[in-house]
Design a protein around this motif. Structure first.
Motif, PDB file in Angstrom:
ATOM      1  N   PRO A  99       0.910  -1.269  -0.012  1.00  0.00           N
ATOM      2  CA  PRO A  99       0.187  -0.112   0.002  1.00  0.00           C
ATOM      3  C   PRO A  99       0.864   1.307  -0.078  1.00  0.00           C
ATOM      4  N   LEU A 100       1.512   1.692  -1.111  1.00  0.00           N
ATOM      5  CA  LEU A 100       2.333   3.003  -1.244  1.00  0.00           C
ATOM      6  C   LEU A 100       1.599   4.174  -0.962  1.00  0.00           C
ATOM      7  N   SER A 101       2.135   4.910  -0.495  1.00  0.00           N
ATOM      8  CA  SER A 101       1.879   6.546  -0.168  1.00  0.00           C
ATOM      9  C   SER A 101       2.791   7.291   0.339  1.00  0.00           C
ATOM     10  N   ARG A 102       2.905   8.556   0.261  1.00  0.00           N
ATOM     11  CA  ARG A 102       3.717   9.326   0.662  1.00  0.00           C
ATOM     12  C   ARG A 102       3.587   9.336   2.257  1.00  0.00           C
ATOM     13  N   LEU A 103       5.105   9.592   2.822  1.00  0.00           N
ATOM     14  CA  LEU A 103       4.963   9.577   4.243  1.00  0.00           C
ATOM     15  C   LEU A 103       4.012  10.570   5.023  1.00  0.00           C
ATOM     16  N   GLU A 193      -1.760  -8.856  -8.013  1.00  0.00           N
ATOM     17  CA  GLU A 193      -2.716  -7.957  -7.171  1.00  0.00           C
ATOM     18  C   GLU A 193      -2.242  -6.909  -6.170  1.00  0.00           C
ATOM     19  N   LEU A 194      -0.657  -6.938  -6.196  1.00  0.00           N
ATOM     20  CA  LEU A 194      -0.107  -6.117  -5.109  1.00  0.00           C
ATOM     21  C   LEU A 194      -0.696  -4.689  -5.198  1.00  0.00           C
ATOM     22  N   THR A 195      -0.791  -4.162  -6.547  1.00  0.00           N
ATOM     23  CA  THR A 195      -1.350  -2.825  -6.821  1.00  0.00           C
ATOM     24  C   THR A 195      -2.634  -2.601  -6.112  1.00  0.00           C
ATOM     25  N   GLU A 196      -3.473  -3.640  -5.963  1.00  0.00           N
ATOM     26  CA  GLU A 196      -4.792  -3.483  -5.310  1.00  0.00           C
ATOM     27  C   GLU A 196      -4.803  -3.026  -4.007  1.00  0.00           C
ATOM     28  N   THR A 197      -3.560  -3.375  -3.326  1.00  0.00           N
ATOM     29  CA  THR A 197      -3.621  -3.124  -1.892  1.00  0.00           C
ATOM     30  C   THR A 197      -3.146  -1.534  -1.464  1.00  0.00           C
ATOM     31  N   ILE A 198      -3.182  -0.603  -2.882  1.00  0.00           N
ATOM     32  CA  ILE A 198      -2.662   0.752  -2.621  1.00  0.00           C
ATOM     33  C   ILE A 198      -4.130   1.669  -2.357  1.00  0.00           C
ATOM     34  N   SER A 199      -4.157   2.216  -1.255  1.00  0.00           N
ATOM     35  CA  SER A 199      -5.310   3.014  -0.948  1.00  0.00           C
ATOM     36  C   SER A 199      -5.427   4.455  -1.284  1.00  0.00           C
ATOM     37  N   GLN A 201      -5.435   7.104  -3.916  1.00  0.00           N
ATOM     38  CA  GLN A 201      -5.716   7.082  -5.201  1.00  0.00           C
ATOM     39  C   GLN A 201      -4.567   7.907  -6.123  1.00  0.00           C
ATOM     40  N   ASP A 202      -4.256   8.940  -5.995  1.00  0.00           N
ATOM     41  CA  ASP A 202      -3.265   9.466  -6.863  1.00  0.00           C
ATOM     42  C   ASP A 202      -1.848   8.485  -7.025  1.00  0.00           C
ATOM     43  N   THR A 203      -1.644   7.789  -5.734  1.00  0.00           N
ATOM     44  CA  THR A 203      -0.213   6.788  -5.800  1.00  0.00           C
ATOM     45  C   THR A 203      -0.775   5.604  -6.911  1.00  0.00           C
ATOM     46  N   LYS A 204      -2.044   5.187  -6.544  1.00  0.00           N
ATOM     47  CA  LYS A 204      -2.537   4.145  -7.251  1.00  0.00           C
ATOM     48  C   LYS A 204      -2.637   4.163  -8.880  1.00  0.00           C
ATOM     49  N   ASP A 205      -3.015   5.460  -9.136  1.00  0.00           N
ATOM     50  CA  ASP A 205      -3.147   5.836 -10.472  1.00  0.00           C
ATOM     51  C   ASP A 205      -1.718   5.977 -11.177  1.00  0.00           C
ATOM     52  N   ALA A 206      -0.705   6.658 -10.449  1.00  0.00           N
ATOM     53  CA  ALA A 206       0.548   6.544 -10.913  1.00  0.00           C
ATOM     54  C   ALA A 206       1.190   5.136 -11.269  1.00  0.00           C
ATOM     55  N   VAL A 207       1.015   4.306 -10.302  1.00  0.00           N
ATOM     56  CA  VAL A 207       1.484   2.972 -10.404  1.00  0.00           C
ATOM     57  C   VAL A 207       0.910   2.354 -11.782  1.00  0.00           C
ATOM     58  N   ALA A 208      -0.506   2.619 -11.545  1.00  0.00           N
ATOM     59  CA  ALA A 208      -1.244   2.041 -12.916  1.00  0.00           C
ATOM     60  C   ALA A 208      -0.559   2.533 -14.472  1.00  0.00           C
ATOM     61  N   GLY A 209      -0.142   3.776 -14.308  1.00  0.00           N
ATOM     62  CA  GLY A 209       0.352   4.210 -15.648  1.00  0.00           C
ATOM     63  C   GLY A 209       1.744   3.709 -15.787  1.00  0.00           C
ATOM     64  N   GLN A 210       2.389   2.982 -15.046  1.00  0.00           N
ATOM     65  CA  GLN A 210       3.647   2.341 -15.245  1.00  0.00           C
ATOM     66  C   GLN A 210       3.631   0.889 -15.566  1.00  0.00           C
ATOM     67  N   MET A 211       2.336   0.062 -15.451  1.00  0.00           N
ATOM     68  CA  MET A 211       2.248  -1.069 -15.422  1.00  0.00           C
ATOM     69  C   MET A 211       2.318  -1.660 -16.992  1.00  0.00           C
ATOM     70  N   GLY A 212       2.116  -0.810 -17.788  1.00  0.00           N
ATOM     71  CA  GLY A 212       2.140  -1.296 -19.214  1.00  0.00           C
ATOM     72  C   GLY A 212       3.237  -2.018 -19.706  1.00  0.00           C
TER      73      GLY A 212
END
Length: 247
Positions: A99-103, A193-199, A201-212
């Protein structure tokens, strides 16, 4: 069930976090190679489906409920495997959350969850199998880390800390153990499914953009297979597997 000596027989391999992603892919790869698997995860319904799929393909897989954050649950998992097969040749410590996020988002509960699963879970696995492997005089512990254990990026500070710690304790275990093999496998961007643990939303969207450019989980399963397939006197200490396009 009586197995022949490990040199001539399928290995008994325990996999945590086996219900999806890298754990599932590793299970399928090792089953195809003829190994006998004990599959652990909290989602027992998915474990049962996976075990049935493997056995339909003439593989051998035994599902068992597992919460890696609970040392008693881990001990029960390992004891069930040992009772069933009489030995444990390898443990793949794969269970993890991200669950990535800024500190400054102060997601303290998520920090603690990462520490509990990604680090304590690995330690619980080691604590449960180490006495068995020492008594056997042989064994192999494979810890799934991450390229985040080699670098630190924004939003990944705590996740990276847990994966740096996994690499450190793996090296310590390797140096303390002359009869055991210890391998760290560090995946880069991998479809799971690791990215699904990111709550966040901005971080989740950023990671999704790299998953290609992400590689399939099967690539990590292949790395695990390579490591455990080496002769007993060859210890593959570390494998890093990234997409070719990943910086």
């Amino acid at each position: 069930m009586t197995l022949l000596p490990t040199t001539y027989a399928p290995k008994v391999v325990l996999i945590t976090g086996a219900s999806s992603g890298i754990g599932e892919a590793t299970a399928r790869r090792l089953a195809a190679a003829g190994h006998h698997l004990v599959l652990g995860a909290r989602r027992t319904d998915r474990l049962a489906v996976l075990a049935k799929d493997i056995e339909t393909d003439t593989g051998v897989a035994f599902p068992h409920v597992l919460d890696v954050t609970d040392p008693d649950s881990m001990q029960s998992f390992v004891s069930a495997a040992h009772d069933r097969y009489g030995r444990i040749d390898a443990l793949v410590n794969n269970a993890g959350v991200m669950p990535l996020s800024r500190l400054d988002a102060l997601k303290v509960d998520e920090w603690n969850r990462m520490i509990d699963v990604n680090l304590r879970g690995v330690l619980h696995g080691i604590a449960a199998v180490l006495p068995v492997m020492q008594a056997q005089g042989a064994g192999h512990i494979v810890n799934i880390a991450s390229v985040s254990g080699l670098r630190v990026d924004p939003t990944a500070a705590v996740y990276s800390a847990t994966k740096h710690a996994v690499r450190a304790l793996s090296e310590g275990l390797r140096q303390e153990s002359r009869e055991l093999r210890v391998t760290v496998i560090s995946p880069g961007l991998t479809r799971s499914e690791l990215t699904e643990t990111i709550s966040d939303q901005d971080t989740k969207d950023a990671v999704a953009g790299q998953m290609g450019i992400a590689i399939p989980a099967a690539a990590i399963g292949e790395a695990v297979h390579y490591a455990i397939s080496q002769p007993a006197d060859v210890d593959v200490n570390e494998i890093v597997v990234r997409p070719t396009a990943q910086g």
